[in-house]
Scaffold this active site. Structure first.
Site, PDB file in Angstrom:
ATOM      1  N   TYR A   1      -2.065  -0.835  10.320  1.00 53.69           N
ATOM      2  CA  TYR A   1      -2.176  -1.149   8.900  1.00 53.69           C
ATOM      3  C   TYR A   1      -0.943  -0.668   8.139  1.00 53.69           C
ATOM      4  O   TYR A   1      -0.342  -1.412   7.362  1.00 53.69           O
ATOM      5  CB  TYR A   1      -3.435  -0.511   8.320  1.00 53.69           C
TER       6      TYR A   1
ATOM      7  N   SER B   1       0.858  -1.185   0.000  1.00 54.47           N
ATOM      8  CA  SER B   1       0.000   0.000   0.000  1.00 54.47           C
ATOM      9  C   SER B   1       0.894   1.233   0.000  1.00 54.47           C
ATOM     10  O   SER B   1       2.027   1.194   0.489  1.00 54.47           O
ATOM     11  CB  SER B   1      -0.889   0.008   1.249  1.00 54.47           C
TER      12      SER B   1
END
Length: 319
Positions: A206, A193
């Site tokens: 995350y 990401s």
């Protein structure tokens, strides 16, 4: 003629002038190199032909978003697809959609949040298959941005996120890489990401797990490049998926299909990629032009706004 003055004897104003010139020149050269590299990859280039690396592709988290798009795009390249996810109903639906490309499909139903035991099931399901491409896509994020200690059911989320975002990448790679090395060819695509490019407050866990995926991928590529293996870290910014809660695609927030088609063209050209030209530009701006402290500050501000809106909606529903 007099000799040039040593740097230490230059007047302060002149010293700062030449330091400024040197800095500007360096930044300009660096920007030019990044632009030329981007043009080579996203405008002029085309990635390797994935189909020649093996008959089968394995995709985790294959029933939605980027994972589903990778499965379909790889099928377009003539690869048979193993779909892995936790919902058999959704797996069957995706398998049905992929059959239009006249390739074989196989489904394996597991929940990556459950820990180590599931990998025996996966290994049995993959036995005997010549796997040319592994897409480690499965992942989870927060339901909404939140301060670490205030995340609902935090202990459970920690275990689940580590199992899904990190353990799955390590275990699936451990399972499939040996046969690739033996055949001296194979591709591993690890979906990280853009939040791995810098710390993202209120998505702390995350962001940290995705940084692991990125570092793991880059180091693995260094280790196994000479063995004929391609390992790529894929770092998308926002894509219109259920995970991102973005419904309508835009130029900078593309559909999964648009994103994956572009990203697949970077395989063999970039070890670490944002996958899509507008995302590559965002990546360049946030990592090369802006100070990390400013990016973190802006991320904090944006996520505080998203958090406030989410909590307001919850309160309105409660009322």
């Amino acid at each position: 003629m007099g000799s040039a003055l040593p740097l230490g004897s230059l007047p302060a104003a002149e010293l700062f002038y030449w330091l400024g010139v040197a800095t500007l020149t360096w930044l300009s050269l660096k920007a030019a190199c990044r632009l030329l590299s981007g043009a080579r990859v996203f405008v002029l280039g085309a990635g390797v032909e994935v189909g020649r690396f093996g008959r089968w592709a394995v995709v985790t988290g294959a029933t939605d978003g980027i994972g589903k798009a990778y499965a379909k795009e790889l099928a377009k390249h003539g690869m048979s697809i193993v779909l892995i996810s936790r919902s058999q109903e959704k797996l069957d639906q995706v398998a049905k959609e992929i059959k239009q490309f006249q390739v074989e499909t196989k489904t394996i139903t597991v929940d990556f949040g459950e820990g180590a035991e599931i990998y025996k099931i996966i290994e049995a399901g993959l036995a005997g298959l010549e796997i040319g491409v592994l897409v480690n896509n499965v992942g989870i994020s927060y339901n909404y941005p939140e301060y670490f200690l205030d995340v609902p059911d935090l202990d459970n989320l920690i275990n689940k996120m580590l199992n899904i975002n990190i353990m799955s990448v390590c275990k699936m790679t451990r399972m499939i890489l040996p046969a690739m090395v033996e055949r001296s060819k194979g591709i591993i695509l690890n979906v990280s990401s853009a939040s791995a490019l810098y710390p993202v407050p209120l998505l702390t866990l995350y962001s940290a797990t995705k940084t692991f995926v990125d570092f793991f991928s880059q180091a693995l590529q260094a280790e196994y490049k000479s063995k004929g293996i391609i390992v790529q870290s894929v770092l998308p910014f926002f894509v219109a998926t259920k995970l991102s809660k973005i419904r309508k695609p835009t130029l900078d927030k593309p559909s999964p299909e648009t994103y994956v088609k572009a990203a697949l063209n970077t395989v063999g050209l970039q070890t670490q990629t944002n996958g899509y030209l507008p995302h590559a530009i965002l990546g360049w701006i946030t990592t090369s032009l802006l100070p990390v402290s400013l990016v973190i500050k802006q991320s904090m501000k944006m996520n505080q706004g998203l958090r406030a809106r989410h909590l307001k909606k919850l309160k309105e529903k409660g009322d």
